[in-house]
Design a protein around this motif. Structure first.
Motif, short mmCIF file in Angstrom:
data_model
loop_
_atom_site.label_atom_id
_atom_site.label_comp_id
_atom_site.label_asym_id
_atom_site.label_seq_id
_atom_site.Cartn_x
_atom_site.Cartn_y
_atom_site.Cartn_z
N ARG A 47 0.59 -0.99 -0.15
CA ARG A 47 -0.17 -0.05 -0.60
C ARG A 47 0.53 1.22 -0.28
NH1 ARG A 47 -5.31 0.86 2.84
NH2 ARG A 47 -4.66 -1.58 3.34
N VAL A 48 1.86 1.03 0.73
CA VAL A 48 2.98 2.86 0.98
C VAL A 48 4.70 1.98 1.01
CG1 VAL A 48 2.17 2.51 3.61
CG2 VAL A 48 2.56 4.51 2.43
N ALA A 49 4.97 3.29 0.51
CA ALA A 49 6.56 3.40 0.46
C ALA A 49 6.62 4.41 1.17
CB ALA A 49 7.06 3.89 -0.91
N ILE A 50 7.86 4.20 2.26
CA ILE A 50 8.24 5.34 3.20
C ILE A 50 9.79 5.62 2.73
CG2 ILE A 50 6.70 5.01 4.65
CD1 ILE A 50 8.97 3.07 6.52
N ASN A 51 10.00 6.77 3.16
CA ASN A 51 11.18 7.48 2.62
C ASN A 51 12.60 7.61 3.39
OD1 ASN A 51 12.99 9.16 1.51
ND2 ASN A 51 12.01 11.18 1.88
N VAL A 65 -3.16 -7.37 0.83
CA VAL A 65 -2.87 -6.00 1.17
C VAL A 65 -1.86 -6.50 2.23
CG1 VAL A 65 -2.75 -3.35 1.25
CG2 VAL A 65 -4.65 -4.86 0.01
N SER A 66 -0.67 -6.05 1.63
CA SER A 66 0.39 -5.41 3.34
C SER A 66 0.60 -4.69 3.43
CB SER A 66 1.92 -6.07 2.05
OG SER A 66 3.06 -5.03 2.85
N ASN A 67 0.88 -3.04 4.57
CA ASN A 67 1.19 -2.36 4.96
C ASN A 67 2.24 -2.33 5.01
OD1 ASN A 67 -1.73 -1.33 4.42
ND2 ASN A 67 -1.56 -2.57 6.33
N THR A 68 3.64 -2.59 4.31
CA THR A 68 4.62 -2.58 5.40
C THR A 68 5.73 -3.02 3.99
OG1 THR A 68 6.94 -2.33 6.42
CG2 THR A 68 5.35 -4.12 6.86
N ALA A 69 6.53 -2.51 2.85
CA ALA A 69 7.10 -2.66 2.16
C ALA A 69 9.02 -2.94 2.91
CB ALA A 69 7.42 -2.00 0.59
#
Length: 215
Positions: free
Chosen positions: A82-86, A135-139
């Protein structure tokens, strides 16, 4: 005019001899599913270089959709992110020995980017076809998240009409002979990636259905 989907897969890392992400996307390279063309790109498991390789592939192939694929050993399902973090926070070195700790991917970038793939619809269709999916919430904070963030950053600034995202896949059985870990067959993984490509190319809107996680 059919659409084009770019699938990318990392080379083996962390002592593994094979990466099911690369094996899976290679099986779909050059294939047409309905009128959707799939092109595959091998990606080095290396910070920064991975982003440059995929940006180059985007510029060459001009896809409508970019789906980066990576291995998440220990997961039991195919998991669109779901999301990519910086942030880069590497537990192990990459394939060139880089091991950034708590470093931003782009100093000027936002804290995170949402995927622009219809991830819940993809999961729904995978399950319907018998592919274990969620769905995963951490890559994570290794090269997978790094590439996911870098590609979303590039697309937002240079090609906002192109949809992009990331899918993590489990080990394949031959990787688990010496370790106690779940796996999925490569055939099941390839079928899941095929479904993801089709849904992402054809369906702009996501669906609303339960897919949250409590932890």
């Amino acid at each position: 005019m059919g659409k084009k989907v770019l699938l990318t897969g990392f080379d083996p890392f962390g002592g593994e001899k094979i990466n099911p992400a690369l094996e899976g996307v290679k099986q779909l390279d050059g294939k047409f599913i309905d009128d959707i063309e799939i092109v595959a790109q091998a990606v080095p498991t290396v910070f920064h270089e991975s982003i440059n390789v995929v940006i180059n592939a985007i510029q060459i192939h001009k896809p409508d959709v970019v789906i980066c694929v990576g291995q998440a050993g220990g997961r039991t399902q195919v998991t669109p992110e779901r999301v990519a973090i910086n942030i880069d926070d590497a537990r192990i070195p990459d394939n060139q020995g880089n091991q950034p700790i708590d470093e931003p991917i782009y100093e000027e970038g936002p804290p995170a980017y949402w995927t622009t793939l219809p991830v819940k619809r993809i999961v729904h269709e995978m399950k319907k076809a018998g592919v274990p999916a969620a769905v995963s919430n951490t890559a994570g904070t290794f090269v997978c998240n790094h590439l996911f963030y870098g590609i979303m950053h590039y697309l937002e600034k240079n090609a906002p009409h192109v949809r992009g995202g990331f899918i993590h896949i489990p080990f394949i059985p031959e990787q688990t002979i010496e370790k106690n870990a779940p796996s999925l067959s490569l055939d099941v993984i390839v079928n899941g990636l095929k479904i993801a490509a089709l849904v992402a190319a054809n369906e702009k809107e996501d669906i609303r259905e339960i897919g949250g996680a409590t932890h």
